[in-house]
Design an enzyme around this catalytic site. Sequence first.
Site, PDB file in Angstrom:
ATOM      1  N   GLY A   8      -6.608  -4.996   0.969  1.00  0.00           N
ATOM      2  CA  GLY A   8      -5.512  -4.899   1.938  1.00  0.00           C
ATOM      3  C   GLY A   8      -5.939  -5.466   3.274  1.00  0.00           C
ATOM      4  O   GLY A   8      -5.438  -5.066   4.330  1.00  0.00           O
ATOM      5  N   ALA A  10      -5.379  -8.240   4.678  1.00  0.00           N
ATOM      6  CA  ALA A  10      -4.496  -9.196   5.355  1.00  0.00           C
ATOM      7  C   ALA A  10      -3.645  -8.546   6.443  1.00  0.00           C
ATOM      8  O   ALA A  10      -2.972  -9.247   7.206  1.00  0.00           O
ATOM      9  CB  ALA A  10      -3.594  -9.879   4.324  1.00  0.00           C
ATOM     10  N   GLY A  12      -2.746  -4.677   8.968  1.00  0.00           N
ATOM     11  CA  GLY A  12      -2.890  -3.276   9.351  1.00  0.00           C
ATOM     12  C   GLY A  12      -4.315  -2.737   9.375  1.00  0.00           C
ATOM     13  O   GLY A  12      -5.217  -3.339   9.983  1.00  0.00           O
ATOM     14  N   ASP A  41      -3.567  -9.439  -7.192  1.00  0.00           N
ATOM     15  CA  ASP A  41      -2.548  -8.399  -7.190  1.00  0.00           C
ATOM     16  C   ASP A  41      -3.123  -7.133  -7.838  1.00  0.00           C
ATOM     17  O   ASP A  41      -3.271  -7.069  -9.057  1.00  0.00           O
ATOM     18  CB  ASP A  41      -1.326  -8.899  -7.961  1.00  0.00           C
ATOM     19  N   LEU A  42      -3.410  -6.143  -7.022  1.00  0.00           N
ATOM     20  CA  LEU A  42      -4.072  -4.928  -7.511  1.00  0.00           C
ATOM     21  C   LEU A  42      -3.118  -3.982  -8.246  1.00  0.00           C
ATOM     22  O   LEU A  42      -3.542  -2.917  -8.696  1.00  0.00           O
ATOM     23  CB  LEU A  42      -4.740  -4.192  -6.351  1.00  0.00           C
ATOM     24  N   GLY A  71      -2.377  -0.774  -0.004  1.00  0.00           N
ATOM     25  CA  GLY A  71      -1.382   0.210  -0.393  1.00  0.00           C
ATOM     26  C   GLY A  71       0.030  -0.224  -0.071  1.00  0.00           C
ATOM     27  O   GLY A  71       0.260  -1.154   0.702  1.00  0.00           O
ATOM     28  N   SER A 113      -3.966   9.452   2.635  1.00  0.00           N
ATOM     29  CA  SER A 113      -2.955   9.612   3.682  1.00  0.00           C
ATOM     30  C   SER A 113      -2.724  11.084   3.956  1.00  0.00           C
ATOM     31  O   SER A 113      -2.930  11.922   3.061  1.00  0.00           O
ATOM     32  CB  SER A 113      -1.636   8.986   3.228  1.00  0.00           C
ATOM     33  N   TYR A 155       5.010   8.055  -3.165  1.00  0.00           N
ATOM     34  CA  TYR A 155       3.911   7.787  -2.217  1.00  0.00           C
ATOM     35  C   TYR A 155       2.995   8.997  -2.051  1.00  0.00           C
ATOM     36  O   TYR A 155       1.789   8.883  -2.297  1.00  0.00           O
ATOM     37  CB  TYR A 155       4.490   7.310  -0.877  1.00  0.00           C
ATOM     38  N   LYS A 159      -1.108   9.407  -3.317  1.00  0.00           N
ATOM     39  CA  LYS A 159      -2.203   9.727  -2.393  1.00  0.00           C
ATOM     40  C   LYS A 159      -2.844  11.070  -2.742  1.00  0.00           C
ATOM     41  O   LYS A 159      -4.065  11.229  -2.613  1.00  0.00           O
ATOM     42  CB  LYS A 159      -1.697   9.724  -0.949  1.00  0.00           C
TER      43      LYS A 159
HETATM   44  P1  NAD Z   1       0.019  -2.778   5.760  1.00  0.00           P
HETATM   45  O1  NAD Z   1       1.273  -2.951   5.031  1.00  0.00           O
HETATM   46  O2  NAD Z   1      -0.112  -3.314   7.137  1.00  0.00           O
HETATM   47  O3  NAD Z   1      -1.211  -3.335   4.902  1.00  0.00           O
HETATM   48  C1  NAD Z   1      -1.316  -3.109   3.521  1.00  0.00           C
HETATM   49  C2  NAD Z   1      -1.979  -4.318   2.874  1.00  0.00           C
HETATM   50  O4  NAD Z   1      -2.105  -4.044   1.460  1.00  0.00           O
HETATM   51  C3  NAD Z   1      -1.143  -5.589   3.017  1.00  0.00           C
HETATM   52  O5  NAD Z   1      -1.912  -6.654   3.528  1.00  0.00           O
HETATM   53  C4  NAD Z   1      -0.673  -5.857   1.610  1.00  0.00           C
HETATM   54  O6  NAD Z   1      -0.508  -7.238   1.295  1.00  0.00           O
HETATM   55  C5  NAD Z   1      -1.773  -5.224   0.779  1.00  0.00           C
HETATM   56  N1  NAD Z   1      -1.281  -4.972  -0.574  1.00  0.00           N
HETATM   57  C6  NAD Z   1      -0.109  -4.404  -0.922  1.00  0.00           C
HETATM   58  N2  NAD Z   1       0.065  -4.463  -2.242  1.00  0.00           N
HETATM   59  C7  NAD Z   1      -1.017  -5.094  -2.759  1.00  0.00           C
HETATM   60  C8  NAD Z   1      -1.388  -5.488  -4.065  1.00  0.00           C
HETATM   61  N3  NAD Z   1      -0.582  -5.266  -5.120  1.00  0.00           N
HETATM   62  N4  NAD Z   1      -2.579  -6.100  -4.235  1.00  0.00           N
HETATM   63  C9  NAD Z   1      -3.374  -6.383  -3.162  1.00  0.00           C
HETATM   64  N5  NAD Z   1      -3.054  -6.056  -1.908  1.00  0.00           N
HETATM   65  C10 NAD Z   1      -1.881  -5.416  -1.699  1.00  0.00           C
HETATM   66  O7  NAD Z   1      -0.209  -1.186   5.774  1.00  0.00           O
HETATM   67  P2  NAD Z   1      -1.367  -0.269   6.409  1.00  0.00           P
HETATM   68  O8  NAD Z   1      -0.675   0.739   7.220  1.00  0.00           O
HETATM   69  O9  NAD Z   1      -2.464  -1.058   6.973  1.00  0.00           O
HETATM   70  O10 NAD Z   1      -1.868   0.462   5.083  1.00  0.00           O
HETATM   71  C11 NAD Z   1      -3.218   0.453   4.637  1.00  0.00           C
HETATM   72  C12 NAD Z   1      -3.472   1.738   3.877  1.00  0.00           C
HETATM   73  O11 NAD Z   1      -3.316   2.835   4.775  1.00  0.00           O
HETATM   74  C13 NAD Z   1      -2.511   1.991   2.737  1.00  0.00           C
HETATM   75  O12 NAD Z   1      -3.216   2.513   1.626  1.00  0.00           O
HETATM   76  C14 NAD Z   1      -1.564   3.019   3.307  1.00  0.00           C
HETATM   77  O13 NAD Z   1      -0.959   3.797   2.302  1.00  0.00           O
HETATM   78  C15 NAD Z   1      -2.495   3.814   4.167  1.00  0.00           C
HETATM   79  N6  NAD Z   1      -1.872   4.625   5.203  1.00  0.00           N
HETATM   80  C16 NAD Z   1      -1.086   4.056   6.175  1.00  0.00           C
HETATM   81  C17 NAD Z   1      -0.512   4.857   7.139  1.00  0.00           C
HETATM   82  C18 NAD Z   1       0.369   4.305   8.228  1.00  0.00           C
HETATM   83  O14 NAD Z   1       1.003   5.093   8.929  1.00  0.00           O
HETATM   84  N7  NAD Z   1       0.414   2.999   8.440  1.00  0.00           N
HETATM   85  C19 NAD Z   1      -0.733   6.250   7.124  1.00  0.00           C
HETATM   86  C20 NAD Z   1      -1.547   6.789   6.129  1.00  0.00           C
HETATM   87  C21 NAD Z   1      -2.107   5.967   5.175  1.00  0.00           C
END
Ligand code: NAD
Length: 260
Positions: A8, A10, A12, A41-42, A71, A113, A155, A159
Amino acid sequence: SRTYVVTGAASGIGRATANLLAHRGNRVIGVDVRSGDVVADLSTPQGREDAVEGVLDEAGGRIDGVVANAGLSLPTAATVAVNYFGAVGLLHGLRSALVAASSGAPRAVVTSSMATLMPVHAPLVEACVAGDEERAMLIAADLEAQGPQVGAILYPSSKRALSRWVRRVAPTATWAGAGIPLNAVAPGIVRTPMVEELIATEEGRAGLEAAVPMPLHGYLEAQQVAALIAWLVSPENTHLCGQTVYVDGGSDVVLRGEDV
Ligand code: NAD
């Protein structure tokens, strides 16, 4: 300098983690479905195999830490496929390389999460933790078909299963016995593209406030989660085992109370 794998990467939290680790002089192999050193693609078994193969090619015989962070938070079955089976599958696939090719301090982290604290679908969680992907995906598809309000349980369920898996396997011969601390981070609301739309409106923010209390410092920035992940995969982390570390401004404590 250590070599880290971040999924992930790319966007966040994953991108912030990759940037921080690289800034500190480490080598980072980014995995993502969109772009990166390894594009895979995971959500599918084949995609996970490709990811593992791609990472091993890139790594050149050296992996010190894996951050399984990719995620989705959609009310769809794909959320379970990526969040649970994507993370666990990648860690399984890279574990032996982590043991063999680390400089002596292998580490693994998954991104869970604070949503673990929300209501979950128990049979789905059980199917995940049992490693029964076929059954889990049937249940998930059925929940998705009932619409987004029902699908919203996918979701937190993914988690909860992930944190439970970490707790179950971390102390075993596979992880602790091989000298690998395996832990999870559980962020509260983090300003990333995943929640951008939700926190853009007053309605969205009010709904979140009711469900996700964050008395300390409010929403997180991705770098603030990255700092914790970076420590968890560092050689300094010697004894943390199977924990889900809530980095959530207090949501866990408020929702679960004083039981420790
Ligand atoms: P984001 O959407 O900015 O980044 C998620 C990344 O995962 C993206 O780059 C996406 O392309 C990649 N991804 C999605 N599906 C994929 C697949 N099938 N194969 C490979 N890569 C894939 O979101 P984020 O907020 O940075 O989330 C990162 C993690 O943090 C996630 O597991 C999310 O559940 C968790 N999280 C986020 C939050 C929040 O508030 N943002 C809170 C708790 C947990």
